[in-house]
Design an enzyme around this catalytic site. Sequence first.
Site, PDB file in Angstrom:
ATOM      1  N   LYS A   1       0.665  -1.063   0.077  1.00 20.58           N
ATOM      2  CA  LYS A   1       0.127  -0.183   0.035  1.00 20.58           C
ATOM      3  C   LYS A   1       0.877   1.211  -0.093  1.00 20.58           C
ATOM      4  CE  LYS A   1      -1.991   3.102   2.185  1.00 20.58           C
ATOM      5  NZ  LYS A   1      -2.021   4.402   1.615  1.00 20.58           N
TER       6      LYS A   1
ATOM      7  N   GLU B   1       8.298   0.788  11.812  1.00 19.59           N
ATOM      8  CA  GLU B   1       9.263   1.588  11.805  1.00 19.59           C
ATOM      9  C   GLU B   1       8.742   3.202  11.755  1.00 19.59           C
ATOM     10  OE1 GLU B   1      11.464   4.363  11.330  1.00 19.59           O
ATOM     11  OE2 GLU B   1      12.031   3.535   9.324  1.00 19.59           O
TER      12      GLU B   1
ATOM     13  N   CYS C   1      13.457   9.629   8.301  1.00 17.85           N
ATOM     14  CA  CYS C   1      12.985   9.523   9.938  1.00 17.85           C
ATOM     15  C   CYS C   1      14.310   9.375  10.727  1.00 17.85           C
ATOM     16  CB  CYS C   1      12.363   7.767  10.102  1.00 17.85           C
ATOM     17  SG  CYS C   1      13.413   6.970   8.935  1.00 17.85           S
TER      18      CYS C   1
ATOM     19  N   GLU D   1       8.284  14.882  16.716  1.00 21.13           N
ATOM     20  CA  GLU D   1       8.625  14.557  15.360  1.00 21.13           C
ATOM     21  C   GLU D   1       7.899  15.668  14.283  1.00 21.13           C
ATOM     22  OE1 GLU D   1      10.144  11.008  12.417  1.00 21.13           O
ATOM     23  OE2 GLU D   1       7.795  10.980  12.624  1.00 21.13           O
TER      24      GLU D   1
END
Length: 497
Positions: free
Chosen positions: A194, A269, A303, A400
């Site tokens: 996806k 993750e 990331c 983040e």
Amino acid sequence: MSVLTVPSTYPISSAATRQLQRPLFGHVIDGETVASLDGGTMSVIDPASGEQIATAASGTAADVERAVRSAREAFDDGRWRFLAPIEQERRLRRLASLLAEHADELADLDVIDSGLLRMYAGFIVQFAVDGVEYYAGWPTKLHGSVPAVPNEFIVRQVREPVGVVGSVIPWNGPTAGAAFGIFPLCAGNSVVLKPAEQTPMSAVVVAELALEAGIPPGVLNVVQGTGESVGAAVVSHPQVDVISFTGSVETGRRIQAAAAARVKRVCLELGGKSPSIIFPDADLDTAAATVMMGVWGASGQVCTCNTRVLVHESVYDDLLDRVVDGSRGLHIGGGFEPDVDMGPVVSAAQLERIQRYVQIGRDEGAELVLGGERHGDRGYFHQPTIFASVRNDMRIAQEEIFGPVMSVLTFSSEDEAYRIANDVEYGLAAGVWTNDLNIANRASRALRVGTVWINTYQMVYPSVSYGGVKQSGQGRNLGEASLDDFTQLKSVWTKVA
Ligand code: NAI
Ligand code: MG
């Protein structure tokens, strides 16, 4: 459906131009590239202009159903997993070669889709090629074991594929994301991939190349669409055995909760708030250049970005001056423009998120020493932004942001550096800058993260496992340890009569 015109200012490969003329970036199901059952579509937006550049399918649970059925059938009849391992390797290697032949085309598409600079997109596609090449070596090397048991028995522990892997991937580095989705094929699994709704293009090309390489139809399927409809349907589908997800913590939590209903394995993750710790004896030129690259590269949308820069008080002013001076003159522009240092962020939503966090930083009393504003009024560009005198309890030090925003903090002792570095819900990575061997060794033990980089940053290699601790996730991508995420052991007992 109208064919959109490619702006003549794109210096892209003719192959990428041909790709952009597709009427639709569809789903890839059972070896065919198809539209959604209900005809649903979504726009592919170029973040450098904010304009629609192509159209992609946007699926529903009905399309997920088709794809999962296809993946399941392919798994159950063994058309891939029962091929001789050496033949699996041959085909995966052929796929790596095809990806390499199409590298320019894929990198061009990634630039248009995600806003990466062309040079970075090139590196990322090369990383995808290397990754597929690496995993292509595993089919002949997936050994089980024969444990010691009482003499009247023989036990074989066999490493088997899990079945259908649902891979939900993000928009930063679309071709690499698609490659990560393919790695579980090396153990005989089928995959339903996806892609992120912001970046649907390259996964279609990758899946079509997999067919050309001889990966049988149905073994790798792609379903396009939003997380809420397609992503959630993949995660909760009873015939999907394992979920591999890269993205935000919030979505990761939701996926883990949904997977719990079927006791489904999840590999997550989930990003980070990674520190780069700069000790007084460090090579400050290299440290400054590398922390800048770590946050401005990909406009802060990686990331492992070192968005918390922790500097010893004795070199704080020196380091901050270097970073501010070095960042002031950065050229901001589209990924194909020459001499551009920083591109756009992926979407209007991401730009708004960054602006919101910059306001939070100002309100929290951090000292804005560079940037802080949107750049231009076309596309989704933001200035490189540096906050100094940041306290670690501020939200801009804890959350983040995923944009070109650097928080600079200070420490006075080694212990304080580790305490600050670890005082965050994330644990993906950390950088350490020192020439003192003992500090480097102590730091590598003290930091609660999945990766420590010493006098370097953001190095990845297919043979080296990669992943997070704490809320940065669980499971590992890359390296031998990643095989544990998409294989399972079966113990077979035989009585010796
Ligand atoms: P997201 O985590 O919501 O999206 C990542 C993927 O998950 C996409 O394919 C999306 O369609 C899918 N998804 C979303 N909701 C889902 C659900 N309920 N079930 C199954 N799949 C679902 O991230 P988003 O919204 O694109 O970005 C928001 C923030 O996430 C960013 O600002 C950044 O902080 C973080 N992020 C981190 C990434 C990383 O590499 N660590 C990558 C992308 C985003
Ligand atoms: Mg989201």
